[in-house]
Scaffold this motif. Structure first.
Motif, short mmCIF file in Angstrom:
data_model
loop_
_atom_site.label_atom_id
_atom_site.label_comp_id
_atom_site.label_asym_id
_atom_site.label_seq_id
_atom_site.Cartn_x
_atom_site.Cartn_y
_atom_site.Cartn_z
N SER A 96 -25.37 -13.46 -4.60
CA SER A 96 -25.59 -12.07 -4.99
C SER A 96 -24.43 -11.62 -5.88
CB SER A 96 -25.67 -11.18 -3.75
OG SER A 96 -25.79 -9.82 -4.11
N ASN A 98 -23.09 -8.29 -8.26
CA ASN A 98 -23.13 -7.01 -8.96
C ASN A 98 -22.50 -7.26 -10.32
OD1 ASN A 98 -22.35 -4.46 -10.10
ND2 ASN A 98 -22.59 -3.53 -8.08
N GLN A 124 -27.48 -7.22 -9.32
CA GLN A 124 -27.50 -5.76 -9.36
C GLN A 124 -26.83 -5.27 -10.65
OE1 GLN A 124 -25.35 -6.48 -5.88
NE2 GLN A 124 -27.17 -7.78 -5.82
N GLU A 125 -27.06 -4.02 -10.99
CA GLU A 125 -26.63 -3.41 -12.26
C GLU A 125 -27.16 -4.24 -13.43
OE1 GLU A 125 -22.92 -1.54 -12.80
OE2 GLU A 125 -22.53 -1.26 -10.64
N ILE A 155 -32.20 -4.18 -11.07
CA ILE A 155 -32.06 -5.22 -10.06
C ILE A 155 -32.98 -6.38 -10.42
CG2 ILE A 155 -33.84 -4.27 -8.51
CD1 ILE A 155 -31.86 -4.96 -6.18
N SER A 178 -35.78 -1.41 -5.22
CA SER A 178 -35.36 -2.58 -4.45
C SER A 178 -36.43 -3.64 -4.67
CB SER A 178 -35.24 -2.24 -2.96
OG SER A 178 -34.25 -1.27 -2.73
N HIS A 196 -29.66 -1.90 -3.70
CA HIS A 196 -28.39 -1.38 -4.21
C HIS A 196 -28.43 0.15 -4.12
CE1 HIS A 196 -25.47 -0.87 -7.87
NE2 HIS A 196 -24.85 -0.69 -6.71
N GLY A 231 -27.18 -7.53 -1.07
CA GLY A 231 -26.88 -6.66 -2.20
C GLY A 231 -25.60 -5.88 -2.00
N ASP A 232 -25.26 -5.11 -3.00
CA ASP A 232 -24.14 -4.17 -2.93
C ASP A 232 -24.65 -2.94 -2.19
OD1 ASP A 232 -22.19 -2.26 -3.31
OD2 ASP A 232 -22.39 -2.18 -5.49
N ASN A 234 -22.91 -0.52 -1.02
CA ASN A 234 -22.01 0.63 -1.20
C ASN A 234 -21.54 1.22 0.12
OD1 ASN A 234 -21.21 1.26 -3.90
ND2 ASN A 234 -23.38 1.56 -4.39
N ASP A 276 -20.20 -5.90 -0.68
CA ASP A 276 -21.32 -6.80 -1.01
C ASP A 276 -21.71 -7.61 0.22
OD1 ASP A 276 -21.56 -6.64 -4.20
OD2 ASP A 276 -19.46 -6.50 -3.60
#
Length: 309
Positions: A96, A98, A124-125, A155, A178, A196, A231-232, A234, A276
């Motif tokens: 994974s 980001n 991600q991003e 994503i 997602s 994310h 995933g991230d 956060n 993450d």
């Protein structure tokens, strides 16, 4: 001068202790939740300052030992236990990343993917420029779903393993994309959730993140298959909202037995926290878990090898 150093150490220990204790009330305010992410840093600072106070024979040092023990109780379990997969043939490798939407170190990311060669790659991003830049590796992954967006919440999932389904879903009020997919992990039906949430900067975003985590938890509870959530997120492993996600779903933090492995911010090692994640059903076993080197992003990538009990 003789008193200046002990006084400074005492001031540091008191200040860090108060911040640390405040972080245990993170459930009640988003700003306190931000403080919860740095428990490892609190442990390091308090251990050093308390140790020096003891060395200098300052009796007040005993005031800080309960907090050091509290932090040790919370952190040490990440370094012990955890089930391991014995056979490499029975495992699947997942990575994974980001990417950081503004990152332009395309060659570094491509080299990392080539070197680690994951069976499943979660990004991600993921935006338009990354969609173009990674076209050379995406061709190696016949099963994929890419949702490029220019708002930091694009994503993508690329897989060498066949998925019976890969689809975009939205979980929570923020309506961020997602990806959910189903595949067989050594004959066991397994659901992958790549997500994310928003960063918890401010009350509104924090509430939206928590709402998304709660929606994910409800989805996992309704799912009859083994689950991998990646995933991230956060949020760190120390946030009460993250702990609630684990408790509600029964998912296991893949860090257990492999260490904290903090991933953000990539360029400031002493401040890194665990944003993450790869969370797995209790039947899934974590053979290995590693973080990768810096590849231009503000996050470090993670690589996890999983099998089935």
């Amino acid at each position: 001068m003789k008193k200046a150093i002990p006084n400074l150490l005492f001031f540091i220990a008191v200040s860090v202790s108060l911040i640390c204790l405040a972080s245990y009330f993170a459930k009640w305010h988003w700003s306190l939740d931000l403080l919860s992410h740095f428990r490892f840093q609190y442990l390091v600072i308090l251990s050093i300052s308390t140790g020096l106070l003891i060395f200098l024979k300052r009796k007040k040092a005993i005031l800080f030992t309960p907090i050091v023990l509290l932090l040790l109780i919370e952190i040490l379990p990440f370094y012990f236990g955890g089930k391991k997969v014995v056979s490499t043939e029975d495992s699947v490798k997942l990575s994974s990343i980001n990417l950081l939407s503004s990152n332009s170190a395309f060659s570094e990311v491509i080299a990392f993917v080539a070197a680690t060669n994951p069976d499943i790659l979660v990004l991600q991003e993921y935006n338009g420029k990354w969609h173009t830049a990674l076209s050379s590796i995406s061709s190696n992954y016949p099963y994929q779903l890419a949702i490029p967006q220019e708002n930091n919440f694009g994503i993508a999932v690329f897989s060498k393993l066949p998925f019976s389904e890969l689809k975009m879903v939205t979980m929570g009020s923020a309506q961020l994309p997602s990806i959910v997919g189903e595949f067989n992990l050594n004959g066991t039906k397994t659901t992958l959730i790549a997500t994310h949430p928003l960063p918890p900067i401010g009350a509104e975003y924090a509430n939206l993140r928590n709402n998304q985590l709660a929606a994910i938890a409800a989805f996992v509870q309704s799912n009859n298959h083994e689950t991998i959530l990646v995933g991230d997120l956060n949020t760190s492993s120390f946030s009460p909202h993250f702990k609630s996600l684990l408790k509600t779903t029964g998912l296991v933090d893949s860090r257990k037995g492999h260490g904290l492995q903090p991933t953000w911010p990539a360029n400031i090692t002493p401040l890194r926290v665990t944003l993450d994640h790869c969370l797995v059903s209790s039947r899934l076993l974590v053979k290995s878990r590693k973080i990768g080197e810096r590849i231009g992003s503000d996050h470090l990538p993670i690589v996890v090898e999983l099998g089935v009990n």
